[in-house]
Design an enzyme around this catalytic site. Structure first.
Site, mmCIF file in Angstrom:
data_model
loop_
_atom_site.group_PDB
_atom_site.id
_atom_site.type_symbol
_atom_site.label_atom_id
_atom_site.label_comp_id
_atom_site.label_asym_id
_atom_site.label_seq_id
_atom_site.Cartn_x
_atom_site.Cartn_y
_atom_site.Cartn_z
ATOM 1 N N HIS A 1 1.247 -2.022 10.376
ATOM 2 C CA HIS A 1 1.712 -0.690 10.757
ATOM 3 C C HIS A 1 3.192 -0.554 10.381
ATOM 4 C CE1 HIS A 1 2.804 2.815 13.091
ATOM 5 N NE2 HIS A 1 1.511 3.092 13.179
ATOM 6 N N GLU B 1 -0.620 5.977 5.965
ATOM 7 C CA GLU B 1 0.227 6.620 6.972
ATOM 8 C C GLU B 1 1.626 6.844 6.398
ATOM 9 O OE1 GLU B 1 -1.401 5.982 11.201
ATOM 10 O OE2 GLU B 1 -0.047 4.340 10.753
ATOM 11 N N GLY C 1 4.320 10.387 14.107
ATOM 12 C CA GLY C 1 4.985 10.746 15.364
ATOM 13 C C GLY C 1 5.940 11.917 15.259
ATOM 14 N N SER D 1 0.483 12.265 12.720
ATOM 15 C CA SER D 1 0.501 13.554 13.435
ATOM 16 C C SER D 1 -0.821 14.319 13.348
ATOM 17 C CB SER D 1 1.665 14.423 12.954
ATOM 18 O OG SER D 1 2.904 13.800 13.267
HETATM 19 P P1 PGA Z 1 0.934 9.686 15.259
HETATM 20 O O1 PGA Z 1 0.858 8.113 15.022
HETATM 21 O O2 PGA Z 1 -0.464 10.206 15.329
HETATM 22 O O3 PGA Z 1 1.695 9.854 16.553
HETATM 23 O O4 PGA Z 1 1.681 10.274 14.101
HETATM 24 C C1 PGA Z 1 -0.027 7.582 14.083
HETATM 25 C C2 PGA Z 1 0.221 6.112 13.902
HETATM 26 O O5 PGA Z 1 1.382 5.699 13.901
HETATM 27 O O6 PGA Z 1 -0.724 5.318 13.788
#
Ligand code: PGA
Length: 224
Positions: free
Chosen positions: A101, A150, A156, A186
């Protein structure tokens, strides 16, 4: 098969997690369609809590078909590694582990080489790694059959990346046809449909919108 993965990160208390599980279990029993999709192997819902919450979540949701993952896994095999949580230790407890991640790559200085070691630990212990990659600079390891794209700016932030850009990246990454391709960043109940409509994205890794059981459940309903 569609995947919906909750990444709780380090956001919830144990009491929050207990409330989440109680509400999610109730929503599952009140709405047969999600349970049927799980039973028919059309939908996999994977919850990734902090390590200490895993047994509680598992004990209460696995009989409803919910699968359990961890948010990370050690790159070590087993042995004298105080504080490490290894795939060897977790093999009978979890089915999945998020690896690589971006928050770990940035805050814990994880390298591609360490991420690869984690994938191999998963492979050796019958745990499916969910490999997160930020862009074409991160290495795609062939052993990881589930890739979560991602983009950092979308995580986030409330700034989800457009479905068209996600598909473009899928092409650039040359994701093999047999590999499961997920999007994360998000995702919420107001924007998930643009991704599902493409037919090119096999599911979602969800942070913020996974923290409330009812919101996360509504995402599952969008995948039916
Ligand atoms: P998020 O996080 O949905 O808050 O953007 C996704 C992630 O970091 O796996």
């Amino acid at each position: 098969m569609q995947y919906l993965i909750a990444n709780w990160k380090a956001e919830l208390t144990y009491a929050d997690a207990q409330e989440w599980v109680t509400l999610f279990a109730r929503l599952l029993s009140e709405n047969n369609s999600v349970t049927s999709a799980i039973q028919d192997k059309k939908l996999s819902i994977i919850v990734c809590p902090p390590y200490p919450f895993i047994p509680f979540v598992k004990d209460n949701l696995q009989n409803k078909g919910i699968l359990i993952g961890s948010q990370d896994i050690s790159s070590k095999e087993r042995g004298k590694y105080t504080g490490e949580v290894t795939a060897h230790a977790m093999k009978d407890i979890i089915q999945y582990a998020i690896v690589g991640h971006s928050e770990r790559r940035v805050h814990c200085n994880e390298t591609d080489a360490q991420v690869f070691e984690k994938i191999m630990q998963c492979a050796n212990n019958a745990i499916q790694p969910i490999l997160c990659i930020r862009d074409t600079n991160d290495t795609l390891h062939a052993e990881a059959k589930i890739i979560a794209y991602e983009p950092v700016a979308a995580i986030g932030s409330g700034q989800n990346e457009d479905a068209a850009a996600v598909i473009e990246m899928k092409k650039k990454l040359m994701i093999p046809a047999a590999t499961t391709f997920l999007y994360g960043g998000s995702v919420d109940r107001d924007n998930i449909r643009q991704y599902t409509q493409t037919g090119e994205i096999h599911g979602f890794l969800v942070g913020s919108a996974s923290l409330h059981a009812d919101h996360f459940f509504s995402l599952a309903q969008e995948l039916l």
